[in-house]
Design a protein around this motif. Structure first.
Motif: not given
Lengths: 269, 333
Positions: A137-138, A183, A111-113, A162, A187
């Protein structure tokens, strides 16, 4: 810890939370293809910030990934001083990710993080010529970091808004495919469950969570879940739903993604 | 990884009065020129315990030299509680077990058997099971296939034999699992290949049963194709060849005894010979039943039960197959 001396060669990319540069190793050696350090010393500066080094195909040349999240205000001046200088790093063993010789394909679900932190892994896989697909996932579809990935991976970077499509993606994989998930812990738990459902086993999944892991404890009296709000492990917790005092066991339920909490005080039984 | 000794015989005199079941041989059938199946019904007329796919029993047959002890897979449907069925291949040379079963056991004989044990279970998490059998190695897959078919689970069976005539249970398999089964008869130039394991769906687990060389070849290939070790399951008939055997000494901490293990015997044999109540089951380093804590000394691990990591981290020994690296060991026994 292994101390090495390097010099900056050229900038590669600048992101919101980090910076990538090409560097040359002047003194010392890096035993692994990915190196990890928690500080950097240059021009009388000693900065505490996480960084990764990844070998390139050119001898003695590495990519350096500097995570500047903790120095947002000073980011530009740090990078300016750092350019074209020599510096010292204390390299320690990188244990967040490894590959075996029988890995045929890697799927990275991030994910973005975790995007910046995953860039060294993506470079490492490219260096080792491992067939890699990255699912990011973004809800964004643009950004310097995404551009960097697209440049590295071409069509093998897929942006998904998603988790909805992951089941069919996992179901379609063949033996020899291995997963790396990175992530938020929520997630990771969600994606891991989907992966188990497709037939992946723990041997085929590596993960790295962002932020502290908040373990869940399931009350065996009212079957509700409680979150451990402390940063460290706890031996007991009071169920916020039924007030039973629970002894936190080491019995972990993959189905509930939680540790079982046994009733400690008999009067609650 | 799992394994079981199909032809694992001892002539030790052991007490089998407890923890055994009396059964009567109710039917004997030739399944191929060298393989006979034996239907065993409970002597008391009651029911037998249900087993799981891949289970086996130990049989105890009285012989003039002592008790013959053999392990055989159950080939019947695991839900069956009226009888057990085993299949025995006549082995030449035999340590005594298979010849005795073929030549001396007759319908109506009463024998003792153990309760079923399972060292070769089906994976609960597998989405697809691939069974690979050579010769008598078909036996555990018969109960596994029955189990999976009934539950509507996905599996395929690959079965290699010298020829159709030598292929035990051929017509039974053809009648029940024709869609799932591929036969390979070497007499027709159709050899089974490890390639059949390639590119299987991610939830696939592979299972092998056959001679040591076949099991080794398939395990190594499966790893090469990308299967993690947890998805590779196998069973041997005989103890794998594990290298030279040197004599060593063991000191038993609890029994306060010192025992010499000669090059001809296993540590387990030596312990049993000295009346030490040592645990065991498969006797070929596959099930872990005989694990004992090691207090001093370095172990020459030869089993296939412990993982490489466990061999490094745990101070234990599989007494049935592993030995001492140096001259002595101290065991918590």
């Amino acid at each position: 810890m292994n101390t090495i001396k390097c010099r900056h060669v050229k900038d590669i990319a600048l992101f919101k939370h980090g910076y990538v540069a090409e560097i040359e190793l002047i003194e010392g050696s890096i035993p692994q293809q990915i190196g990890l350090a928690d500080h950097i010393q240059y021009n009388n500066n000693n900065l505490q910030l996480p960084l990764h080094l990844v070998e390139t195909k050119k001898e003695g040349i590495y990519y350096l990934f500097l995570d500047t999240s903790n120095y947002r205000e000073q980011k530009n001046s740090i990078i300016e001083q750092f350019q074209y200088t020599s510096f010292t790093l204390g390299i320690s063993e990188y244990s967040s990710f490894s590959i075996q010789s029988n890995y045929k394909k890697m799927l990275l679900i991030i994910d973005s993080s975790a995007l910046f932190e995953s860039l060294p892994i993506i470079d490492f896989l490219a260096l080792n010529q491992i067939n890699t697909d990255v699912y990011l996932i973004t809800e964004r579809n643009q950004g310097k970091d995404i551009d960097y990935l697209q440049h590295k991976l071409g069509n093998n970077i897929i942006l998904v808004p998603s988790f909805d499509g992951l089941q069919s993606i996992f179901d379609g994989q063949a033996i020899g495919t291995y997963l790396f998930i990175s992530g938020s812990w929520l997630m990771i738990n969600t994606v891991t469950k989907i992966a188990y459902n497709a037939g992946f086993t723990d041997d085929e999944i590596q993960y790295k969570g962002v932020g502290p892991k908040k373990e869940k404890i399931m009350c065996v009296k009212c079957y509700s879940l409680n979150e451990n709000q402390m940063d460290d492990e706890v031996d007991e917790i009071t169920c916020k739903h039924c007030n039973a005092v629970l002894e936190v066991s080491n019995h972990y339920s993959k189905r509930h993604v939680a540790y079982l909490g046994y009733i400690k005080d008999k009067e609650y039984v | 990884m799992n394994l079981k000794g199909e032809e694992n015989m001892t002539t030790d005199t052991i007490d089998v009065a407890t923890d055994t079941i009396d059964v009567i041989v109710d039917e004997i059938k030739y399944e191929s020129p060298y393989i006979k199946s034996f239907k065993l019904v409970p002597a008391d007329g009651l029911t037998l315990l249900r087993s799981g796919g891949g289970s086996h029993i130990k049989t105890y047959v009285q012989h003039n030299q002592g008790t013959l002890e053999n392990h055989y897979s159950l080939t019947n449907d695991p839900d069956e509680d009226n009888y057990y069925r085993i299949a025995v291949r006549r082995c030449d040379p035999s340590k005594g077990g298979s010849i005795y079963w073929h030549d001396s056991i007759t319908k109506g004989d009463k024998i003792k058997i153990s309760y079923p044990k399972n060292h070769f279970p089906l994976s609960f998490s597998a989405k697809h099971h691939v069974f690979i059998a050579a010769g008598i190695g078909i036996t555990p897959f018969l109960s596994m296939a029955a189990d999976l078919k009934k539950k509507g689970k996905s599996f395929e069976l690959h079965y290699a034999a010298r020829s159709k005539d030598m292929c035990a249970f051929h017509s039974f398999i053809n009648s029940n699992y024709s869609k799932e089964t591929t036969f390979y008869f070497s007499s027709e130039g159709n050899r089974m290949s490890t390639e059949l394991m390639k590119n299987k769906p991610i939830g696939t687990h592979v299972y092998f049963c056959g001679p040591e060389s076949m099991v080794k070849e398939y395990s190594e290939s499966a790893e090469l194709y990308g299967y993690p070790t947890g998805k590779i399951n196998f069973e041997f008939f005989t103890p794998p060849e594990t290298g030279p055997k040197e004599p060593f000494q063991v000191t038993l901490n609890k029994s306060n005894k010192v025992i010499q293990v000669s090059e001809e015997e296993t540590l387990l044999d030596s312990l049993l010979r000295h009346d030490i109540d040592a645990p065991y089951s498969c006797k070929i380093g596959g099930c872990g039943s005989c694990l004992v804590d090691v207090l001093e000394g370095e172990v020459d691990h030869r089993d296939l039960f412990l993982t490489d990591k466990e061999k490094e981290e745990r101070n234990v020994i599989c007494t049935c197959i592993s030995r001492a690296k140096d001259a002595s060991l101290v065991l918590d026994l």
